[in-house]
Design an enzyme around this catalytic site. Sequence first.
Site, mmCIF file in Angstrom:
data_model
loop_
_atom_site.group_PDB
_atom_site.id
_atom_site.type_symbol
_atom_site.label_atom_id
_atom_site.label_comp_id
_atom_site.label_asym_id
_atom_site.label_seq_id
_atom_site.Cartn_x
_atom_site.Cartn_y
_atom_site.Cartn_z
ATOM 1 N N CYS A 45 43.438 75.997 -42.018
ATOM 2 C CA CYS A 45 43.180 76.941 -41.053
ATOM 3 C C CYS A 45 44.063 77.996 -41.314
ATOM 4 C CB CYS A 45 43.933 75.896 -39.658
ATOM 5 S SG CYS A 45 44.690 77.207 -38.659
ATOM 6 N N SER A 87 54.807 77.371 -33.172
ATOM 7 C CA SER A 87 55.052 76.576 -31.786
ATOM 8 C C SER A 87 56.220 77.261 -31.201
ATOM 9 C CB SER A 87 55.665 75.175 -32.339
ATOM 10 O OG SER A 87 56.696 75.393 -33.514
ATOM 11 N N HIS A 112 48.515 67.216 -33.811
ATOM 12 C CA HIS A 112 48.302 66.762 -35.411
ATOM 13 C C HIS A 112 47.522 65.600 -35.590
ATOM 14 C CE1 HIS A 112 52.011 68.910 -36.367
ATOM 15 N NE2 HIS A 112 53.002 67.972 -35.779
ATOM 16 N N ASN A 150 57.139 75.187 -40.038
ATOM 17 C CA ASN A 150 56.339 76.477 -40.285
ATOM 18 C C ASN A 150 57.209 77.585 -40.063
ATOM 19 O OD1 ASN A 150 55.108 78.048 -37.667
ATOM 20 N ND2 ASN A 150 55.148 75.743 -37.248
ATOM 21 N N THR A 178 45.797 71.185 -42.655
ATOM 22 C CA THR A 178 45.199 72.075 -42.102
ATOM 23 C C THR A 178 46.419 73.569 -42.513
ATOM 24 O OG1 THR A 178 46.358 71.738 -40.045
ATOM 25 C CG2 THR A 178 44.005 71.319 -40.248
ATOM 26 N N CYS A 214 49.860 78.999 -31.989
ATOM 27 C CA CYS A 214 48.341 79.076 -32.845
ATOM 28 C C CYS A 214 47.642 78.569 -31.494
ATOM 29 C CB CYS A 214 48.257 78.348 -34.004
ATOM 30 S SG CYS A 214 48.883 76.599 -33.590
ATOM 31 N N SER A 235 61.094 73.079 -36.671
ATOM 32 C CA SER A 235 59.535 73.335 -36.911
ATOM 33 C C SER A 235 59.353 74.071 -38.498
ATOM 34 C CB SER A 235 59.153 74.442 -36.161
ATOM 35 O OG SER A 235 58.284 75.329 -36.634
ATOM 36 N N GLU A 261 50.065 64.566 -39.464
ATOM 37 C CA GLU A 261 48.554 65.028 -39.561
ATOM 38 C C GLU A 261 47.954 64.388 -40.787
ATOM 39 O OE1 GLU A 261 47.900 69.302 -39.907
ATOM 40 O OE2 GLU A 261 46.204 68.907 -40.745
ATOM 41 N N HIS A 297 56.995 71.186 -32.292
ATOM 42 C CA HIS A 297 58.247 71.251 -32.387
ATOM 43 C C HIS A 297 59.253 72.622 -32.030
ATOM 44 C CE1 HIS A 297 56.595 68.848 -36.060
ATOM 45 N NE2 HIS A 297 57.487 68.112 -35.031
HETATM 46 S S1 SF4 Z 1 45.219 73.494 -37.232
HETATM 47 FE FE1 SF4 Z 1 47.314 73.544 -36.654
HETATM 48 S S2 SF4 Z 1 48.093 75.427 -37.234
HETATM 49 FE FE2 SF4 Z 1 45.773 75.507 -37.161
HETATM 50 S S3 SF4 Z 1 45.403 76.109 -35.099
HETATM 51 FE FE3 SF4 Z 1 45.393 73.751 -35.133
HETATM 52 S S4 SF4 Z 1 47.409 73.130 -34.706
HETATM 53 FE FE4 SF4 Z 1 47.406 75.445 -34.862
#
Ligand code: SF4
Length: 295
Positions: free
Chosen positions: A195, A267, A79, A225, A167, A14, A223, A131, A47
Amino acid sequence: MTKKVLIARSAGFCFGVKRAIAIADETAGKGEAGKGGPIQSLGPIIHNPQAVERLQEKGVRVVETVDEISCGKVIIRSHGVTRSDRAALEGKGVTIVDATCPFVTKAQEHARTLSRDGYAVVVVGDPNHPEVKSIISYIEKGVSVFTSIAEVSAAKGVRKVGIVAQTTQSFDNLMAFVAAAMKRFSEVRVFNTICNATALRQQESTGLAGMADVMFVLGGYNSANTRRLAEICKAINPRTHHIETEGELTPSMVEGASVAGVTAGASTPQWIIAGFLERLKELWKCDAIEVSFYR
Ligand code: SF4
């Protein structure tokens, strides 16, 4: 029969992870031959064990706590970090290289502003996640903080609350907290700090899993996610495999399949996806496979 690979368009890094890795690479480049002391990251930058290993080869050492750092440079991962850890690092005089994702910084700022404006703060997310810990640390001392719907529903002596979210939370979960807060408090202020990187990967993977004979989810076992993507895909397509690298891809995984779906966590580096495709070509014994991106 032509073999086909469908890859989720959003598969892999991302924005925030791409940025953090670029910052770490640049810092490692400047730290050549040990100039300026050791380079450390507070926790693994991402991760993904293979990406962390590559960074380690470039001289970025992972440390778990601030206590392990005494000099040199320290990279703060996407994070973010708690205010107390940042203050401790500043007190040690080390160079802080901040790779906190700007979306996380926004959530930290909203939490701080709400608490300064007299709002109790609801943080929607996993209270044990770094985070969320960093977001909570920006809330002024003495202000009530709630991280569960049960706490929101049981709150006493609070008139107004502000809500922020980790996020990576789902919109539905945020809305469940908003609904609980609306029932309890006369004033509710909401900042949607989610996000869309997570939701986008999940939506695309859901579509893909339904179209593929076999589905691959690439990314670190550590990870969250990536694991979630694997769960979602498996529920739709039982022939789903979560693997970290192409080394785990076996002939039986693709036996009889003509369409392979591929997705990867936020990641997972592109070179892991590329390595997987090469190995798939070998297994399918074809020079080229038709690759399409799926959105
Ligand atoms: S908030 Fe987290 S998932 Fe979204 S772009 Fe930033 S690092 Fe990536």
